[in-house]
Design a protein around this motif. Structure first.
Motif, short mmCIF file in Angstrom:
data_model
loop_
_atom_site.label_atom_id
_atom_site.label_comp_id
_atom_site.label_asym_id
_atom_site.label_seq_id
_atom_site.Cartn_x
_atom_site.Cartn_y
_atom_site.Cartn_z
N ALA A 10 0.83 -1.20 0.00
CA ALA A 10 0.00 0.00 0.00
C ALA A 10 0.86 1.25 0.00
N ARG A 11 1.93 1.25 0.78
CA ARG A 11 2.82 2.42 0.82
C ARG A 11 3.43 2.67 -0.56
N PHE A 12 3.92 1.60 -1.21
CA PHE A 12 4.53 1.75 -2.53
C PHE A 12 3.51 2.28 -3.54
N LEU A 13 2.31 1.70 -3.51
CA LEU A 13 1.27 2.12 -4.45
C LEU A 13 0.87 3.57 -4.23
N MET A 14 0.65 3.95 -2.97
CA MET A 14 0.22 5.30 -2.66
C MET A 14 1.30 6.32 -3.03
N ARG A 15 2.56 5.99 -2.73
CA ARG A 15 3.66 6.90 -3.07
C ARG A 15 3.82 7.04 -4.58
N SER A 16 3.64 5.95 -5.32
CA SER A 16 3.78 6.00 -6.77
C SER A 16 2.69 6.84 -7.40
N VAL A 17 1.45 6.62 -6.96
CA VAL A 17 0.33 7.39 -7.51
C VAL A 17 0.48 8.86 -7.14
N LEU A 18 0.91 9.13 -5.91
CA LEU A 18 1.08 10.51 -5.49
C LEU A 18 2.18 11.20 -6.29
N ALA A 19 3.27 10.50 -6.56
CA ALA A 19 4.35 11.09 -7.36
C ALA A 19 3.86 11.46 -8.74
N ALA A 20 3.06 10.59 -9.35
CA ALA A 20 2.51 10.89 -10.67
C ALA A 20 1.56 12.08 -10.61
N ARG A 21 0.78 12.15 -9.56
CA ARG A 21 -0.15 13.28 -9.41
C ARG A 21 0.59 14.59 -9.26
N ARG A 22 1.63 14.59 -8.44
CA ARG A 22 2.39 15.83 -8.24
C ARG A 22 3.12 16.25 -9.51
#
Length: 318
Positions: free
Chosen positions: A261-273
């Motif tokens: 979950a941490r990896f997924l959330m960080r990856s999606v957040l990086a793409a969003r930013r």
């Protein structure tokens, strides 16, 4: 009901929400059935305790001299409550006529009902998310992506009566006395969010049912308790919300699920930013301040998700 053995207790945690708290207490006092009211003040500086004492002396008020945070404050009230049914109520809510009666009736009609939630509405009468299924990895990804706007509203609610759900919101959550005695109070390791998810999960694992009572309508001024001056974006502290959700997943689904979950959330957040950075030059001038504020909130959330451990930030949460 007698004063010595109340059928219903209502616990209202508060921190610097004096006027909202007064409105919440007034709504409970005007409702049926009669309830024991316990306001737990987390070292407010806005005169909440003094005003309550002068205007609403029938409401018990417990004050903490130092900041304890939401979870500790709520537990202080839950442990003092004597009712057979205990309602945890946000200070930014007002129960509508018949709401408390509907919740207590649900418990009397279903012996294995352990936790019941109210149907929340915004002040304009529109429905607000009040419960649902436990979060999945896909749900977390969609949440962090921003695709599902925080102000989105459910298309429909349960039409009448009660319906089984996985969890109900802690903004207006009723708990049977036996459940409190069996599984204990809220987990104080959560900063501000996900205590309701955690509590409902624990109740269900202990064999109790969790229902959403649509006949129990409660107005919720969403985000009013968190405060806009503490890094909230749209009434939500994204750093605390997402780290609390990550903590929930790690506790209940295991460390492996937490790491995924941490990896997924960080990856999606990086793409969003990254996308927001590319689009920044085309943001209209009238929206740039909001765009910048959300960007800062996302940066804090990225830092929180990147921490080696999910820290207990409960004292700073509201």
């Amino acid at each position: 009901m007698t004063r010595d053995t109340p059928t219903l207790s209502v616990v209202i945690p508060t921190h610097n929400t004096r006027d909202l708290t007064l409105a919440a207490v007034a709504a409970v006092q005007g409702a049926e059935p009669e309830a024991e009211i316990i306001v737990v003040d987390d070292a407010s500086s806005d005169g909440t305790v003094e005003v309550l004492a002068s205007r609403m002396p029938d409401a018990a008020c417990v004050r903490s001299a130092t900041r304890q945070g939401f979870s500790v404050t709520a537990n202080s009230g839950l442990t003092r409550a004597r009712g057979e049914v205990v309602v945890l109520l946000n200070s930014d809510t007002q129960v509508r006529p018949g709401a408390l009666a509907a919740m207590t009736r649900a418990f009397s009609q279903k012996p294995r009902l352990g936790v019941a939630g109210a149907r929340l509405i915004y002040p304009d009468g529109q429905p607000q998310w009040s419960g649902g299924r436990f979060p999945t990895q896909l749900w977390l990804a969609v949440l962090v992506s921003g695709v599902a706007a925080r102000r989105s509203r459910p298309r429909r609610a349960v039409s009448t009566g009660a319906a089984a759900v996985d969890w109900v919101t802690g903004a207006a959550m009723a708990v049977r006395r036996e459940v409190l005695e069996t599984i204990g109070p809220l987990d104080e390791g959560y900063a501000f969010y996900a205590q309701d998810l955690d509590y409902c999960r624990r109740a269900r694992e202990a064999g109790w049912a969790v229902d959403l009572v649509a006949d129990a309508e409660v107005v919720h001024h969403h985000g009013a308790t968190i405060g806009a001056d503490r890094g909230a974006a749209g009434g939500v502290r994204l750093d605390l919300l997402w780290s609390d959700l990550l903590r929930y997943v790690t506790i209940h689904d295991g460390p492996g699920a937490g790491r995924r979950a941490r990896f997924l959330m960080r990856s999606v957040l990086a793409a969003r930013r990254a996308t927001r950075t590319l689009l920044a030059p085309w943001v209209p001038s009238c929206r740039r301040a909001d765009h910048r504020a959300l960007g800062e909130a996302l940066a804090r959330a990225a830092q929180a998700l990147g921490s080696a451990e999910i820290e207990n930030q409960s004292k700073e949460a509201w």
